[in-house]
Design a protein around this motif. Structure first.
Motif, PDB file in Angstrom:
ATOM      1  N   VAL B  39       0.681  -0.899  -0.066  1.00 44.56           N
ATOM      2  CA  VAL B  39      -0.310  -0.286   0.502  1.00 44.56           C
ATOM      3  C   VAL B  39       0.724   1.474  -0.037  1.00 44.56           C
ATOM      4  CG1 VAL B  39      -1.722   1.093   1.380  1.00 44.56           C
ATOM      5  CG2 VAL B  39      -1.939  -0.942   1.048  1.00 44.56           C
ATOM      6  N   VAL B  40       2.290   1.423   0.665  1.00 50.26           N
ATOM      7  CA  VAL B  40       2.258   2.620   0.675  1.00 50.26           C
ATOM      8  C   VAL B  40       3.696   2.141  -0.854  1.00 50.26           C
ATOM      9  CG1 VAL B  40       5.151   3.094   2.108  1.00 50.26           C
ATOM     10  CG2 VAL B  40       3.177   2.062   3.196  1.00 50.26           C
ATOM     11  N   MET B  41       3.831   1.861  -1.195  1.00 51.52           N
ATOM     12  CA  MET B  41       4.455   1.744  -2.631  1.00 51.52           C
ATOM     13  C   MET B  41       3.579   2.725  -3.829  1.00 51.52           C
ATOM     14  SD  MET B  41       7.176   1.143  -3.496  1.00 51.52           S
ATOM     15  CE  MET B  41       8.088   1.224  -5.658  1.00 51.52           C
ATOM     16  N   SER B  42       2.473   1.641  -3.288  1.00 54.49           N
ATOM     17  CA  SER B  42       1.417   2.394  -4.706  1.00 54.49           C
ATOM     18  C   SER B  42       1.416   3.839  -4.015  1.00 54.49           C
ATOM     19  CB  SER B  42       0.116   1.485  -4.334  1.00 54.49           C
ATOM     20  OG  SER B  42       0.275   0.189  -4.026  1.00 54.49           O
ATOM     21  N   LEU B  43       0.830   3.876  -2.948  1.00 49.00           N
ATOM     22  CA  LEU B  43       0.762   5.565  -3.283  1.00 49.00           C
ATOM     23  C   LEU B  43       1.840   6.559  -3.745  1.00 49.00           C
ATOM     24  CD1 LEU B  43      -1.079   5.552   0.918  1.00 49.00           C
ATOM     25  CD2 LEU B  43      -1.600   6.111  -1.437  1.00 49.00           C
ATOM     26  N   SER B  44       3.530   6.027  -2.682  1.00 47.07           N
ATOM     27  CA  SER B  44       4.401   6.603  -3.214  1.00 47.07           C
ATOM     28  C   SER B  44       4.353   6.963  -4.979  1.00 47.07           C
ATOM     29  CB  SER B  44       6.045   5.907  -2.647  1.00 47.07           C
ATOM     30  OG  SER B  44       4.839   6.250  -1.526  1.00 47.07           O
ATOM     31  N   VAL B  45       4.006   5.637  -5.508  1.00 46.66           N
ATOM     32  CA  VAL B  45       4.030   5.738  -7.360  1.00 46.66           C
ATOM     33  C   VAL B  45       2.961   6.974  -7.771  1.00 46.66           C
ATOM     34  CG1 VAL B  45       3.851   4.314  -9.541  1.00 46.66           C
ATOM     35  CG2 VAL B  45       5.150   3.954  -7.533  1.00 46.66           C
ATOM     36  N   MET B  46       1.380   6.879  -6.765  1.00 46.04           N
ATOM     37  CA  MET B  46       0.760   7.041  -7.274  1.00 46.04           C
ATOM     38  C   MET B  46       0.993   9.199  -6.937  1.00 46.04           C
ATOM     39  SD  MET B  46      -2.990   7.399  -6.338  1.00 46.04           S
ATOM     40  CE  MET B  46      -2.873   5.583  -5.314  1.00 46.04           C
ATOM     41  N   VAL B  47       1.757   9.315  -6.097  1.00 45.24           N
ATOM     42  CA  VAL B  47       1.957  10.835  -5.419  1.00 45.24           C
ATOM     43  C   VAL B  47       2.879  11.149  -6.824  1.00 45.24           C
ATOM     44  CG1 VAL B  47       3.316  12.500  -4.660  1.00 45.24           C
ATOM     45  CG2 VAL B  47       1.916  10.611  -3.508  1.00 45.24           C
ATOM     46  N   VAL B  48       4.135  10.151  -7.269  1.00 50.75           N
ATOM     47  CA  VAL B  48       4.981  10.523  -8.025  1.00 50.75           C
ATOM     48  C   VAL B  48       4.628  11.033  -9.060  1.00 50.75           C
ATOM     49  CG1 VAL B  48       7.280   9.145  -9.302  1.00 50.75           C
ATOM     50  CG2 VAL B  48       7.210   9.630  -7.033  1.00 50.75           C
ATOM     51  N   VAL B  49       4.082   9.600 -10.096  1.00 48.06           N
ATOM     52  CA  VAL B  49       4.129   9.693 -10.957  1.00 48.06           C
ATOM     53  C   VAL B  49       2.213  11.149 -11.749  1.00 48.06           C
ATOM     54  CG1 VAL B  49       2.241   8.462 -13.174  1.00 48.06           C
ATOM     55  CG2 VAL B  49       3.182   7.274 -11.659  1.00 48.06           C
ATOM     56  N   ALA B  50       1.664  11.795 -10.808  1.00 53.18           N
ATOM     57  CA  ALA B  50       0.711  12.303 -10.341  1.00 53.18           C
ATOM     58  C   ALA B  50       1.797  13.720 -10.707  1.00 53.18           C
ATOM     59  CB  ALA B  50      -0.334  12.330  -9.818  1.00 53.18           C
ATOM     60  N   LEU B  51       2.945  13.801  -9.271  1.00 53.09           N
ATOM     61  CA  LEU B  51       3.304  15.529 -10.056  1.00 53.09           C
ATOM     62  C   LEU B  51       3.946  15.424 -11.226  1.00 53.09           C
ATOM     63  CD1 LEU B  51       4.384  15.428  -5.929  1.00 53.09           C
ATOM     64  CD2 LEU B  51       2.161  16.711  -7.415  1.00 53.09           C
ATOM     65  N   SER B  52       4.637  15.298 -11.314  1.00 53.24           N
ATOM     66  CA  SER B  52       5.534  14.645 -12.354  1.00 53.24           C
ATOM     67  C   SER B  52       4.990  14.987 -13.696  1.00 53.24           C
ATOM     68  CB  SER B  52       6.281  13.714 -12.254  1.00 53.24           C
ATOM     69  OG  SER B  52       6.542  12.540 -11.909  1.00 53.24           O
ATOM     70  N   ASN B  53       3.502  14.194 -14.023  1.00 53.30           N
ATOM     71  CA  ASN B  53       2.747  14.202 -14.886  1.00 53.30           C
ATOM     72  C   ASN B  53       2.493  16.054 -15.388  1.00 53.30           C
ATOM     73  OD1 ASN B  53       1.862  12.028 -16.208  1.00 53.30           O
ATOM     74  ND2 ASN B  53       0.783  11.420 -15.733  1.00 53.30           N
ATOM     75  N   VAL B  54       2.020  16.387 -13.715  1.00 52.45           N
ATOM     76  CA  VAL B  54       1.476  18.062 -13.598  1.00 52.45           C
ATOM     77  C   VAL B  54       2.768  19.090 -14.290  1.00 52.45           C
ATOM     78  CG1 VAL B  54       0.941  19.791 -12.754  1.00 52.45           C
ATOM     79  CG2 VAL B  54      -0.868  17.805 -11.998  1.00 52.45           C
ATOM     80  N   GLY B 135      -1.736   5.382 -11.273  1.00 49.51           N
ATOM     81  CA  GLY B 135      -0.907   5.256  -9.648  1.00 49.51           C
ATOM     82  C   GLY B 135      -2.657   4.609  -9.169  1.00 49.51           C
ATOM     83  N   LEU B 136      -3.543   4.582  -9.141  1.00 48.64           N
ATOM     84  CA  LEU B 136      -4.423   3.267  -9.022  1.00 48.64           C
ATOM     85  C   LEU B 136      -4.591   2.038  -9.378  1.00 48.64           C
ATOM     86  CD1 LEU B 136      -7.827   5.746  -8.486  1.00 48.64           C
ATOM     87  CD2 LEU B 136      -6.250   4.330  -6.500  1.00 48.64           C
ATOM     88  N   GLY B 137      -4.434   2.350 -10.685  1.00 48.93           N
ATOM     89  CA  GLY B 137      -3.859   0.799 -11.577  1.00 48.93           C
ATOM     90  C   GLY B 137      -3.331   0.349 -11.369  1.00 48.93           C
ATOM     91  N   TYR B 138      -1.628   0.869 -11.189  1.00 53.71           N
ATOM     92  CA  TYR B 138      -1.044   0.174  -9.952  1.00 53.71           C
ATOM     93  C   TYR B 138      -0.822  -0.767  -9.062  1.00 53.71           C
ATOM     94  CZ  TYR B 138       4.061  -0.053  -8.393  1.00 53.71           C
ATOM     95  OH  TYR B 138       5.105  -0.121  -7.951  1.00 53.71           O
ATOM     96  N   ALA B 139      -1.833   0.704  -8.308  1.00 55.20           N
ATOM     97  CA  ALA B 139      -2.518   0.150  -6.470  1.00 55.20           C
ATOM     98  C   ALA B 139      -2.977  -1.012  -6.505  1.00 55.20           C
ATOM     99  CB  ALA B 139      -3.103   1.117  -6.586  1.00 55.20           C
ATOM    100  N   VAL B 140      -4.106  -1.685  -7.833  1.00 54.65           N
ATOM    101  CA  VAL B 140      -5.644  -2.185  -7.457  1.00 54.65           C
ATOM    102  C   VAL B 140      -4.765  -3.466  -7.105  1.00 54.65           C
ATOM    103  CG1 VAL B 140      -7.018  -3.996  -9.099  1.00 54.65           C
ATOM    104  CG2 VAL B 140      -7.277  -0.868  -8.421  1.00 54.65           C
ATOM    105  N   ILE B 141      -3.698  -3.749  -8.446  1.00 54.42           N
ATOM    106  CA  ILE B 141      -2.557  -4.715  -8.778  1.00 54.42           C
ATOM    107  C   ILE B 141      -1.697  -5.575  -7.661  1.00 54.42           C
ATOM    108  CG2 ILE B 141      -0.789  -5.931 -10.261  1.00 54.42           C
ATOM    109  CD1 ILE B 141      -3.040  -5.806 -12.187  1.00 54.42           C
ATOM    110  N   LEU B 142      -1.174  -4.133  -7.145  1.00 57.05           N
ATOM    111  CA  LEU B 142      -0.329  -4.682  -5.772  1.00 57.05           C
ATOM    112  C   LEU B 142      -1.174  -5.002  -4.475  1.00 57.05           C
ATOM    113  CD1 LEU B 142       1.992  -2.744  -7.345  1.00 57.05           C
ATOM    114  CD2 LEU B 142       2.910  -2.007  -4.935  1.00 57.05           C
TER     115      LEU B 142
END
Lengths: 205, 205
Positions: B39-54, B135-142
């Motif tokens: 869960v922690v990993m998925s949250l980190s990835v979500m934050v990184v993808v969203a912010l660097s996308n912006v 990030g959510l799609g990644y989180a689901v599988i994780l």
């Protein structure tokens, strides 16, 4: 000397980049369709690992580690720059990959055209970055150990991708259920290969 | 608004980054032996993808296309350094458990893939939602992997014992294979299998 050989064997078979840590999976899955291309990519990875990991080791040892700047002046002995390691490591990797690309293009145009798009993609291959981070985490004692670790991990990755490519060339003639075809069966094969590699656990020279 | 919702919903199943786009598998498997790091990993990835996308999407008209990879790498590694320092400060035990895999978010293909495929050609707001969606799609599988592997491998969830003692008295044993790397690969294979048999159009020829 024994320690160096031990690290070499261990990083090929036991701590295999693909089977134990899942590093470099993206290109591992995408490029393993034929033995020939996977061999080319594998060799490129070995080569890049062999250059980048020792360079990153020196950077870590003389710039980033806590107290590593003491050689500049004693007043810097308490500086800890290790939070910068991600950005410096990836910069070194991207620069080296660019250099290798230019070098290969100049020296051997045939190899260059064979590797094609895969060469620049090595920069974002997790196996390369992962090896540098593992090197930092495991705190190897000297440059000899680091060299044997980087060569070993590269060869381990090469072994894994060539093995998978060989199996995939064969499995084309097998009857695989449609939803499992391609990606699914490749994952399961990799899992079975990982189980086979587990039998090496415990080997020590 | 409907568009934004689609950007979030699509990567959950039809365009799942792991099962369909085959991105970011490297880190997905290694951190899923337990639910909490997953869960922690998925949250980190979500934050990184969203912010660097912006950020990339804000800069998309000023980045010269020839050096865009290195610019993107620098932006992503800055985000990852922030996340890494944050984890070290607030959830130190999980950060120890994730070890090098936080750093490897930099070379995670999901991040680079979304930057290249989406952020470079879209406005900041859709890019943000695209990042969250992937990030959510990644989180689901994780989370599925972490759930199955912790429950059957250790009989617990989030560190708490779930399997009642009476099961063990009746002869139930934890499946040690589930905590091994090999089983993660096979489980992903099975997830892809189920996913594709429900979505016929995703099957490979």
């Amino acid at each position: 000397m024994q320690e160096i050989i031990n690290i070499f064997v261990k990083s090929i078979f036991i701590d295999n980049m693909v089977f134990a840590f899942f590093l470099g999976m993206c290109s591992y899955l995408a490029v393993s369709k034929t033995v020939k291309t996977s061999m080319g990519l594998g060799l490129a990875v070995v080569f890049v690992l062999l250059i980048t990991v020792p360079i990153n080791y020196l950077i870590n040892e003389f710039i980033l580690k806590e107290g590593a700047l003491a050689w500049l002046s004693p007043s810097l002995a308490s500086v800890d720059l290790s939070f910068l390691s991600f950005i410096l490591f990836i910069a070194v990797i991207a620069a080296i990959v660019q250099l290798v690309e230019m070098f290969v293009e100049k020296v051997s145009p045939t190899l260059y055209s064979q590797l094609g798009i895969f060469l620049p993609l090595i920069a974002v291959n997790c196996a390369i970055m992962g090896a540098s981070l593992f090197m930092q985490q495991r705190d190897y004692a000297n440059i000899g150990e680091v060299l044997s670790f980087s060569l070993g991990s590269g060869i381990g990755w090469l072994l894994a991708i060539v093995g998978l490519a060989a199996i995939r060339e064969r499995i084309r003639y097998a009857h695989v259920p449609a939803p499992l075809k391609g990606l699914g069966i490749t994952f399961i094969i990799t899992g079975l290969m990982a189980i086979a590699f587990m039998s090496f656990i415990g080997i020590k020279l | 608004m409907a568009n934004m919702l689609k950007l979030i919903k699509n990567p959950l199943s039809k365009e799942n980054p792991i099962a369909v786009q085959v991105l970011g598998i490297c880190s997905a498997l290694a951190v899923t032996t337990q639910l909490k790091p997953a869960v922690v990993m998925s949250l980190s990835v979500m934050v990184v993808v969203a912010l660097s996308n912006v950020i990339v999407s804000l800069l998309r008209n000023t980045i010269p296309s020839r050096i865009r990879i290195i610019v993107q790498l620098v932006i992503v590694s800055m985000m990852v350094i922030l996340v890494d320092q944050f984890l070290k400060a607030f959830v130190y035990d999980v950060s120890k458990q994730l070890s090098v895999f936080v750093g490897l978010i930099i070379t995670n293909c999901i991040v680079m893939g979304r930057l290249e495929a989406f952020a470079l050609s879209h406005k900041p707001l859709p890019s943000f939602f695209d990042g969250i969606g992937n990030g959510l799609g990644y989180a689901v599988i994780l989370i599925i992997l972490g759930f199955v592997r912790e429950l059957f491998g250790q009989g617990s969830l989030w560190g708490y014992k779930i399997m009642p003692e009476s099961f063990f008295d009746a002869g139930y044993v934890n499946n040690g294979l589930m905590t091994m790397p090999a089983m993660a690969l096979i489980l992903v294979g099975v997830i892809i299998w189920i996913h594709r048999s429900r979505n016929e159009d995703l099957c490979e020829k």
